[in-house]
Design an enzyme around this catalytic site. Structure first.
Site, PDB file in Angstrom:
ATOM      1  N   GLY A  93      -5.281 -16.848   3.982  1.00 43.51           N
ATOM      2  CA  GLY A  93      -4.425 -17.848   4.604  1.00 43.51           C
ATOM      3  C   GLY A  93      -4.356 -19.159   3.852  1.00 43.51           C
ATOM      4  O   GLY A  93      -4.312 -20.239   4.446  1.00 43.51           O
ATOM      5  N   HIS A 133      -7.321   0.809  -2.413  1.00 36.80           N
ATOM      6  CA  HIS A 133      -7.455   0.117  -1.129  1.00 36.80           C
ATOM      7  C   HIS A 133      -8.636   0.712  -0.352  1.00 36.80           C
ATOM      8  O   HIS A 133      -8.541   1.794   0.211  1.00 36.80           O
ATOM      9  CB  HIS A 133      -6.156   0.295  -0.335  1.00 36.80           C
ATOM     10  CG  HIS A 133      -5.987  -0.642   0.824  1.00 36.80           C
ATOM     11  ND1 HIS A 133      -7.030  -1.303   1.427  1.00 36.80           N
ATOM     12  CD2 HIS A 133      -4.873  -1.035   1.502  1.00 36.80           C
ATOM     13  CE1 HIS A 133      -6.570  -2.047   2.419  1.00 36.80           C
ATOM     14  NE2 HIS A 133      -5.256  -1.910   2.483  1.00 36.80           N
ATOM     15  N   TYR A 149      -8.612   1.419   6.759  1.00 35.30           N
ATOM     16  CA  TYR A 149      -7.905   2.612   6.306  1.00 35.30           C
ATOM     17  C   TYR A 149      -8.922   3.642   5.821  1.00 35.30           C
ATOM     18  O   TYR A 149     -10.127   3.436   5.947  1.00 35.30           O
ATOM     19  CB  TYR A 149      -6.847   2.224   5.277  1.00 35.30           C
ATOM     20  CG  TYR A 149      -5.786   1.344   5.904  1.00 35.30           C
ATOM     21  CD1 TYR A 149      -4.821   1.890   6.753  1.00 35.30           C
ATOM     22  CD2 TYR A 149      -5.798  -0.041   5.721  1.00 35.30           C
ATOM     23  CE1 TYR A 149      -3.874   1.084   7.377  1.00 35.30           C
ATOM     24  CE2 TYR A 149      -4.857  -0.852   6.352  1.00 35.30           C
ATOM     25  CZ  TYR A 149      -3.911  -0.289   7.182  1.00 35.30           C
ATOM     26  OH  TYR A 149      -2.996  -1.078   7.828  1.00 35.30           O
ATOM     27  N   ALA A 154       0.833  -1.200   0.000  1.00 38.65           N
ATOM     28  CA  ALA A 154       0.000   0.000   0.000  1.00 38.65           C
ATOM     29  C   ALA A 154       0.868   1.249   0.000  1.00 38.65           C
ATOM     30  O   ALA A 154       1.774   1.403   0.816  1.00 38.65           O
ATOM     31  CB  ALA A 154      -0.923  -0.006   1.211  1.00 38.65           C
ATOM     32  N   HIS A 182      -9.821  -2.907   5.417  1.00 33.43           N
ATOM     33  CA  HIS A 182      -8.974  -3.060   6.605  1.00 33.43           C
ATOM     34  C   HIS A 182      -8.858  -1.822   7.479  1.00 33.43           C
ATOM     35  O   HIS A 182      -7.831  -1.608   8.127  1.00 33.43           O
ATOM     36  CB  HIS A 182      -7.583  -3.548   6.188  1.00 33.43           C
ATOM     37  CG  HIS A 182      -7.588  -4.942   5.677  1.00 33.43           C
ATOM     38  ND1 HIS A 182      -6.610  -5.445   4.854  1.00 33.43           N
ATOM     39  CD2 HIS A 182      -8.468  -5.959   5.855  1.00 33.43           C
ATOM     40  CE1 HIS A 182      -6.886  -6.700   4.556  1.00 33.43           C
ATOM     41  NE2 HIS A 182      -8.014  -7.034   5.148  1.00 33.43           N
ATOM     42  N   ARG A 223       2.167 -14.534   3.331  1.00 33.75           N
ATOM     43  CA  ARG A 223       3.318 -14.969   4.138  1.00 33.75           C
ATOM     44  C   ARG A 223       4.196 -15.980   3.396  1.00 33.75           C
ATOM     45  O   ARG A 223       5.426 -15.918   3.498  1.00 33.75           O
ATOM     46  CB  ARG A 223       2.810 -15.561   5.454  1.00 33.75           C
ATOM     47  CG  ARG A 223       2.145 -14.523   6.368  1.00 33.75           C
ATOM     48  CD  ARG A 223       1.314 -15.179   7.450  1.00 33.75           C
ATOM     49  NE  ARG A 223       0.161 -15.871   6.873  1.00 33.75           N
ATOM     50  CZ  ARG A 223      -0.653 -16.654   7.594  1.00 33.75           C
ATOM     51  NH1 ARG A 223      -0.422 -16.848   8.872  1.00 33.75           N
ATOM     52  NH2 ARG A 223      -1.687 -17.239   7.009  1.00 33.75           N
TER      53      ARG A 223
END
Length: 392
Positions: free
Chosen positions: A309, A178, A183, A68, A181, A334
């Site tokens: 995930g 975006h 923001y 971002a 989440h 990840r």
């Protein structure tokens, strides 16, 4: 109906090509936006970021999405996160984009405003206001943001436009807006944060106005085929939990469709992908909820990224079974950090390297960033795909 074990990743739709906007992807494994804090103190990309992004686009036809990136200096609200405003910032991103393109991969720049998710101390050092949709503080914070005035909201829309233009001029294949989440755009969407009584707050139509106005303006500036949007309907991260998610996101999707354009893609975060659950092991809220209502409404207008995930086997199951009616890509966060050759490893069933969580957000550090190894099999097959930069 097949079980997860039924689907072999290399033989699944994960490795079928997919068109997004003007670009043809060669597979559906996505490197998503991941904040890593490797920029310099002026929010300019460091040279080590060229290697990081190029290496994760080392399999041709990979969709690589930038972390971002701030639309204005006033939204550079954390230490060492990136902006795309100054000439130096633009030049830093141009080099990164060129490195990704050299590996024949596709690059989208995620762009954001942080709003009350900024650190007040970071803004204060540079003389910028701490602000949001309303004067509602973050959880466990004694500092309340200032409610934005109309002129600042309009300026924010223009900053999204200007930054989108700079991204395209720097070579990006598109931008991802975006609106997730917790923001700034999401702060306007969320009724517990947005307590305005003007045309930017109150009803679903008013709370959705800023996101939709940003999308319209950016589409007009650079073309819908270069525009993507990210939503997180079930996240509770940074106070973003919504009680009216069904009505809110149905309205957003239907309004996007009314624009009568074909966007590059839609990016959605599943309940299990809530950053609070992934970063701090909080229990995901709405963890039993499905994205299907959005996908049904979207109706394959353009491809959709899902994040939550995933492992290689569950990703194959997702594209073959869970989301088989739709053109879906799967984001790996990840695992992509720890495996620059993740796509190759999944295709050839090579065990994945383990990630080192404590180094995810190490300021300006090579360690935990560019020191994860390529597999020997990849190096043998693609010796020139690895970005050659050595540690400085």
């Amino acid at each position: 109906m097949g079980s997860i074990a039924t689907y072999t990743p290399s033989e699944s739709k994960l490795f079928k090509p997919l068109q997004i906007g003007n670009c043809l992807l060669q597979h559906r494994i996505v490197f998503p936006p991941l904040t890593r804090l490797r920029n310099d103190d002026d929010h300019v990309p460091l040279p080590l970021m060229e290697k990081y992004y190029a290496d994760r686009g080392s399999t041709p036809g990979t969709l690589v999405i930038a972390e971002a990136t701030a639309i204005s200096h006033a939204e550079e609200g954390n230490w060492n996160n990136p902006g795309l405003v100054s000439d130096q910032q633009v030049e830093g991103w141009r080099k990164i984009i060129d490195a990704v393109h050299a590996n024949k991969s596709v690059f989208f720049q995620q762009i954001w405003a942080m709003g009350r998710a900024s650190l007040p101390d970071v803004l204060a050092v540079r003389g910028f206001p701490y602000r949001s949709s309303s004067a509602v503080p973050m959880k466990n914070s004694d500092t309340a943001p200032r409610a934005m005035i109309e002129a600042e909201i309009l300026e924010t829309i223009q900053s999204f436009v200007d930054t989108s233009k700079r991204a395209v001029l720097a070579g990006a294949d598109g931008v991802e807006i975006h609106s997730a989440h917790g923001y700034l755009l999401d702060q306007f969407l969320t009724s517990s944060v947005n307590q305005r009584t003007d045309r930017w707050g109150g009803s679903i139509e008013n709370r959705a106005r800023l996101t939709l106005e940003v999308v319209r303006a950016v589409v007009q500036a650079i073309g819908a085929e270069k525009v993507a949007i990210r939503f997180s309907p079930y996240a509770g991260f940074q106070g973003s939990e919504k009680t009216d998610y069904l009505e809110l996101y149905t309205y957003l999707i239907m309004e996007l469709k009314k624009m009568d354009v074909k966007f590059a893609y839609l990016s959605l975060v599943e309940a299990t992908g809530d950053p609070g659950a992934l970063i701090w092991n909080d229990k995901a809220i709405h963890q039993d909820k499905s994205l299907n209502f959005i996908l049904e409404a979207w109706d394959n207008l353009s491809p959709v990224i899902v994040a939550g995930g995933y492992q290689p086997d569950t990703a194959a199951w997702a594209v073959e079974e869970k989301y088989k009616k739709w053109n879906v890509m799967v984001a790996f966060g990840r695992h992509f950090i720890a495996n620059p050759d993740l796509v190759f490893r999944i295709k050839h069933n090579i065990p994945l390297a383990k990630y080192n969580r404590p180094t995810f957000y190490s300021f300006k550090a090579w360690e935990g960033y560019n020191d994860y190894p390529f597999s020997p099999e990849f190096l043998e097959a693609h010796p020139h795909a690895v970005h050659p930069m050595v540690k400085e």
